[in-house]
Write a protein that holds these residues in place. Structure first.
Motif, mmCIF file in Angstrom:
data_model
loop_
_atom_site.group_PDB
_atom_site.id
_atom_site.type_symbol
_atom_site.label_atom_id
_atom_site.label_comp_id
_atom_site.label_asym_id
_atom_site.label_seq_id
_atom_site.Cartn_x
_atom_site.Cartn_y
_atom_site.Cartn_z
ATOM 1 N N UNK A 1 6.540 19.662 -11.500
ATOM 2 C CA UNK A 1 7.959 19.273 -11.501
ATOM 3 C C UNK A 1 8.836 20.073 -10.541
ATOM 4 N N UNK A 2 8.241 20.471 -9.427
ATOM 5 C CA UNK A 2 9.043 21.167 -8.425
ATOM 6 C C UNK A 2 9.499 20.206 -7.334
ATOM 7 N N UNK A 3 8.965 18.969 -7.394
ATOM 8 C CA UNK A 3 9.372 17.957 -6.434
ATOM 9 C C UNK A 3 10.290 16.980 -7.167
ATOM 10 N N UNK A 4 11.403 16.711 -6.605
ATOM 11 C CA UNK A 4 12.237 15.672 -7.211
ATOM 12 C C UNK A 4 12.789 14.774 -6.133
ATOM 13 N N UNK A 5 13.114 13.559 -6.552
ATOM 14 C CA UNK A 5 13.709 12.635 -5.622
ATOM 15 C C UNK A 5 15.146 12.449 -6.060
ATOM 16 N N UNK A 6 16.044 12.583 -5.138
ATOM 17 C CA UNK A 6 17.427 12.457 -5.554
ATOM 18 C C UNK A 6 18.272 11.877 -4.452
ATOM 19 N N UNK A 7 19.333 11.241 -4.861
ATOM 20 C CA UNK A 7 20.285 10.771 -3.876
ATOM 21 C C UNK A 7 21.237 11.923 -3.620
ATOM 22 N N UNK A 8 21.113 12.473 -2.459
ATOM 23 C CA UNK A 8 21.914 13.630 -2.107
ATOM 24 C C UNK A 8 22.548 13.366 -0.753
ATOM 25 N N UNK A 9 23.456 14.237 -0.420
ATOM 26 C CA UNK A 9 23.981 14.170 0.930
ATOM 27 C C UNK A 9 22.956 14.813 1.852
ATOM 28 N N UNK A 10 22.570 14.086 2.859
ATOM 29 C CA UNK A 10 21.637 14.670 3.809
ATOM 30 C C UNK A 10 22.339 14.788 5.156
ATOM 31 N N UNK A 11 21.827 15.700 5.972
ATOM 32 C CA UNK A 11 22.369 15.869 7.316
ATOM 33 C C UNK A 11 21.715 14.825 8.198
ATOM 34 N N UNK A 12 22.486 13.825 8.587
ATOM 35 C CA UNK A 12 21.869 12.682 9.250
ATOM 36 C C UNK A 12 22.323 12.583 10.698
ATOM 37 N N UNK A 13 21.320 12.468 11.582
ATOM 38 C CA UNK A 13 21.640 12.201 12.986
ATOM 39 C C UNK A 13 21.582 10.695 13.170
ATOM 40 N N UNK A 14 22.721 10.103 13.470
ATOM 41 C CA UNK A 14 22.753 8.628 13.543
ATOM 42 C C UNK A 14 22.106 8.126 14.822
ATOM 43 N N UNK A 15 21.962 8.984 15.810
ATOM 44 C CA UNK A 15 21.262 8.538 17.023
ATOM 45 C C UNK A 15 19.761 8.486 16.775
ATOM 46 N N UNK A 16 19.216 9.559 16.192
ATOM 47 C CA UNK A 16 17.775 9.613 15.975
ATOM 48 C C UNK A 16 17.352 8.955 14.673
ATOM 49 N N UNK A 17 18.336 8.665 13.825
ATOM 50 C CA UNK A 17 18.011 7.956 12.589
ATOM 51 C C UNK A 17 17.180 8.766 11.626
ATOM 52 N N UNK A 18 17.402 10.062 11.583
ATOM 53 C CA UNK A 18 16.656 10.858 10.611
ATOM 54 C C UNK A 18 17.540 11.939 10.022
ATOM 55 N N UNK A 19 17.098 12.402 8.849
ATOM 56 C CA UNK A 19 17.801 13.498 8.190
ATOM 57 C C UNK A 19 17.202 14.823 8.622
ATOM 58 N N UNK A 20 17.969 15.879 8.436
ATOM 59 C CA UNK A 20 17.489 17.232 8.731
ATOM 60 C C UNK A 20 17.725 18.149 7.559
#
Length: 852
Positions: free
Chosen positions: A163-182
RNA sequence: GGGGCUAUAGCUCAGUUGGCUAGAGCGCAGCAUUCACAUUGCUGAGGCCCAUGGUUCGAGUCCAUGUAGCCCCACCA
């Protein structure tokens, strides 16, 4: 002669490397203390830069030195798929062809990047060879190798189960050009000039208004509250009421939260949980809804009537401001400087966006790591990095490990198509949909953050848990890296290492600083101040580059790349080469013979070697490579070349010369592997033997008395030279009286001192050599006498100063009482000597200017 | 706001637990040169070790404060 006049590295380096590689000496031996280090994997697709050159040099010096000590060295190379980095490079290639990643399927894109990396892989492996890195290529590992993927999955699974992995809707740092979170630490913040707008928010009941301040008016469309400080008297009566949000007329509550700073802005903050980290946290505390205004393409997704939707963030901002102006809600704007997060690759402003991601609950891991670090289980060089790491781990936030790219390790998680909350762990990632218990699960399209897999590097490359290599070589003896990787990599290796294996991943961390240009500026393509290590090697040789970047190197400090130091290294290598050439021309056999000291100078050089050898080992053992290098440098150049070889020319002790060369070659080998092995091989010092795994050589110590005799002859020679230069005298003769030592070294003194003869003579002839304490005279010509007197005066004043300070020290009763005895007696001896010299100097001066 | 680093010769930097006359490389000045080496040899000039105070027999080194420069983290409505 087999050795050319100057050392030409390009003629030998490749062959010597091939010889080592072919003979299998890079692989660990069967016997000896284990010594292990794993290369921080460079980007498989990139070129090595000067920082890599330094890192490889440091590691290779360590590896080679420990091999010479007879240890079994595991030096493991590898390459990183560098997920995002590489995909960005590949996307640029696609752009050149007028294509984009979105023109291809995920599988096809992956395959294309794979081939792209494969093609370029050889390039960087060649570069590692050119650097001379003695890595064990048979253990070469790539971060996308099955074994590494398996490790990543095992680690993920273990965390999933615990239970150390969880999935959550969080604010992520998103690069809209590269289309990925950091991850948070991948965002690069820059100070920027911006504007702070003040907007009037009317209360729904018409009883007043609140003015909020914001730098991002476009996000107001997603406001779900206005927050004030609970103790703010201005607003205390309004908490609990609602506001009619301008433009949309949506009603939102006024809430009280300690987070708000009464003194800042208007003391009232609009809350947009979908686009600001702090607002998100407030939203969670107050159970506020989140309304997304900006999409993953960086365009506004919200509209009022037909306005706003589809505009970029900046256009939207302007548009919202205009709308607010039109309706009279904008009450002010002012300039401000604030820091804005950017994509470290393309500079696009990072948008905090709501997204479902996989997170690691990192606190428990950080806690364990902290305990180990605090207890000193890992040595840090420099020590200050330990404190920095502790602070970081104390404040660490959960780690977002999902990336929306294709070039990486697919996350082994599947989502129930009917029930979005139902996720299962499964490794069948080559299938898009799997069926389990008659339910259909769809693969998560994301891949792991590259650092997630590379953080398992120490134990994964060694084959945790069952491989013999793991059992023999874990934890690693050394982890050498740039200090910029302390947080993103080192901290995570420590956390994951402890979590997975229960042990720290490495015992010692050596962190080098950044290599800058000579003005201390970061090397960057846009400034054009980048020096390519391969060019430096082509120009000066691999050994010279290594010496140039390692000498003067200290942990934790930035260091400039100074070409003069590389040239200095090259010159030294050439000196070594020429010592070998001299021996080659004068010595018939390079076989090992027993060494005997016949002369004073034989004894002297043996003592110099022994002293050097001891300090060398001490410094090498404590990773003070620069110090160790300087010691051998001076031994080889000053002691061996300038004194011993010169002095032994008339009567060479050949077996000793050979042994001295060998001992020097072994010691210098970690620093100058190519030239030392080249000499070793060319002179056929021993058929079938390689220098690379030759043990360090110890020669017998010299006789102290004999050795001291040469030391005093040496100082006599130095005084003669200095005096001749200072007076400008020419063709001078040296006379001595009652000096058997001088008599026996007459030829040598004459040869090295620059006199025309050295002979027994009457006292009183010429000027006396007082400093070295022999009764000797130089018959300098009359014109030179003036210079001589000037020089005497200078010496006298220096000696007086010295005598005075020694007097003061010895007249201090506390010094006599408290300083160690050996220091006190040493001071006494020095005072005696100094007083004697001073007396001689004064007498000598009297002879030339008796009236004074 | 928190944490860390740096300040030593003209330049780039060393200087282990405090120990006596603070080093190196490069640069500079002068001299040399049929020798294994001009990618050389020899000689030399060049330093209030950022400042002030403290601890100590003794401080470039340890402590405090300050000055200047750099880095990282957090905040930035």
């Amino acid at each position: 002669m087999k050795l050319a006049k100057t050392y030409q590295p390009e003629l030998y380096e490749a062959d010597i490397y091939a010889l080592w590689e072919k003979s299998g000496v890079f692989a660990p031996t069967e016997q000896g203390e284990p010594y292990s280090l794993v290369v921080p994997p460079p980007n498989a697709n990139g070129n090595l830069h000067m920082g890599h050159a330094l890192s490889f040099a440091m590691q290779d010096i360590a590896a080679r030195y420990h091999r010479l000590k007879g240890e079994r060295v595991a030096f493991i190379p590898g390459a990183d798929h560098a997920g995002f980095e590489t995909q960005v490079v590949f996307e640029r290639e696609l752009e050149k062809q007028g294509k984009s990643r979105f023109d291809y399927s995920r599988e096809s894109l992956y395959e294309q990047i794979y081939n792209f990396v494969e093609q370029n892989k050889e390039n960087f492996q060649t570069q590692i060879r050119k650097l001379g890195a003695s890595v064990d290529w048979t253990s070469y590992t790539f971060t996308l190798d099955d074994s590494i993927v398996k490790q990543a999955y095992a680690t993920f699974k273990k965390m999933w189960d615990e239970n150390l992995i969880y999935r959550g809707e969080r604010l992520v740092n998103f690069c809209t050009k590269h289309g990925t979170a950091f991850a948070d630490i991948e965002v690069s913040y820059q100070e920027e000039q911006g504007k702070l707008w003040k907007i009037r928010y009317p209360l729904s009941d018409g009883s007043g208004e609140i003015v909020v301040a914001t730098t991002r008016p476009e996000t107001m469309l997603g406001d779900t509250a206005v927050a004030v400080h609970p103790k703010d008297n201005r607003y205390v009566g309004m908490v609990g009421k609602t506001i009619k949000l301008p433009l949309t007329n949506r009603e939102i509550p006024i809430i009280a939260d300690e987070y708000v700073d009464i003194a800042y802005g208007t003391g009232a903050v609009k809350i947009t949980p979908a686009h600001d980290q702090n607002d998100f946290e407030i939203g969670q505390r107050h159970d506020l809804p989140s309304i997304s205004v900006i999409g993953f393409d960086g365009k506004l997704v919200h509209s009022v009537g037909d306005r706003f939707r589809g505009l970029s963030v900046l256009e939207g901002r302007e548009s919202v401001i205009n709308a607010l102006k039109e309706s009279g809600y904008l009450v002010g704007e002012e300039e401000l400087t604030h820091s804005v997060g950017h994509c470290y690759k393309c500079g696009t402003v990072i948008e905090p966006l709501l997204k479902e991601q996989w997170f690691i609950d990192i606190k428990p891991l950080a806690q364990t790591a902290l305990e180990s670090i605090r207890e000193g289980e890992i040595d840090f060089l420099p020590e200050s990095k330990r404190t920095q790491l502790e602070r970081y781990l104390e404040n660490i936030k959960d780690w977002n490990i999902s990336r929306q790219i294709v070039w990486g390790i697919p996350i082994p998680a599947f989502q129930n198509e009917e029930d979005p909350a139902d996720w299962i762990y499964d490794e069948r990632v080559n299938q898009e949909v799997i069926t389990v218990n008659n339910k259909h699960y769809r693969r998560d399209p994301d891949v792991f953050d590259t650092w997630f897999s590379s953080s398992s590097w120490p134990y994964a490359t060694l084959g945790f848990p069952d491989n013999q290599a793991f059992k023999d070589f874990y934890p690693l003896s050394l982890m050498e890296s740039g200090f910029d990787l302390l947080y993103p990599w080192l901290s995570r290796m420590i956390m994951l290492g402890l979590y997975v294996t229960g042990e720290i991943p490495f015992k010692k961390v050596y962190l080098h600083g950044m290599i800058t240009d000579e003005q201390g500026r970061k090397m960057s393509k846009s400034i054009g101040n980048v020096t390519d290590p391969m060019e430096a090697i082509a120009k000066f040789g691999s050994d010279a580059l290594r010496i140039g970047i390692v000498s003067g190197q200290t942990p934790g400090n930035n260091q400039p790349y100074v070409e003069a130091k590389v040239i200095g290294g090259r010159n030294f290598i050439n000196k070594l080469w020429n010592i070998a050439r001299y021996l080659e021309g004068n010595i018939e056999s390079f076989e090992d013979k027993s060494v005997e000291a016949y002369s004073a100078i034989d004894n002297w050089i043996l003592n110099r070697l022994s002293t050097t050898r001891n300090s060398y080992q001490k410094n090498m053992d404590s990773y003070r490579f620069s110090e160790a290098y300087e010691l051998i440098y001076h031994f080889i150049w000053d002691d061996l070349a300038d004194w011993y070889v010169e002095a032994s020319k008339s009567e060479p002790n050949k077996p000793l010369l050979v042994s001295l060369l060998k001992a020097s070659l072994v010691m210098i080998h970690p620093f100058a592997p190519f030239v030392s092995e080249t000499i070793w091989q060319t002179l056929v010092l021993n058929q079938d033997s390689l220098l690379i795994n030759h043990p360090l050589i110890d020669l017998p110590k010299g006789d102290r008395v004999q050795s001291d005799r040469f030391d005093s002859i040496k100082s006599l020679i130095l005084e003669i030279r200095s005096l001749i230069k200072a007076t400008g005298a020419a063709k001078v003769k040296l006379y001595y009286r009652n000096e058997p030592l001088v008599a026996s070294f007459a030829t040598l003194i004459n040869q090295l001192g620059g006199t025309i003869s050295v002979e027994d003579g009457e006292p009183g002839q010429g000027v006396a050599l007082v400093a070295s304490g022999f009764s000797c005279w130089l018959d300098i010509d009359q014109e030179a006498i003036d210079h001589y007197v000037t020089r005497l005066e200078k010496l006298i004043s220096e000696e007086q100063k010295r005598t005075r300070s020694l007097h003061d020290r010895l007249n201090n009763p506390k010094y006599i009482e408290q300083a160690p005895e050996n220091l006190v007696s040493e001071s006494r001896a020095q005072l005696n000597e100094s007083e004697q010299t001073l007396e001689n100097l004064l007498d000598e001066k009297m002879r030339f200017s008796p009236r004074q």
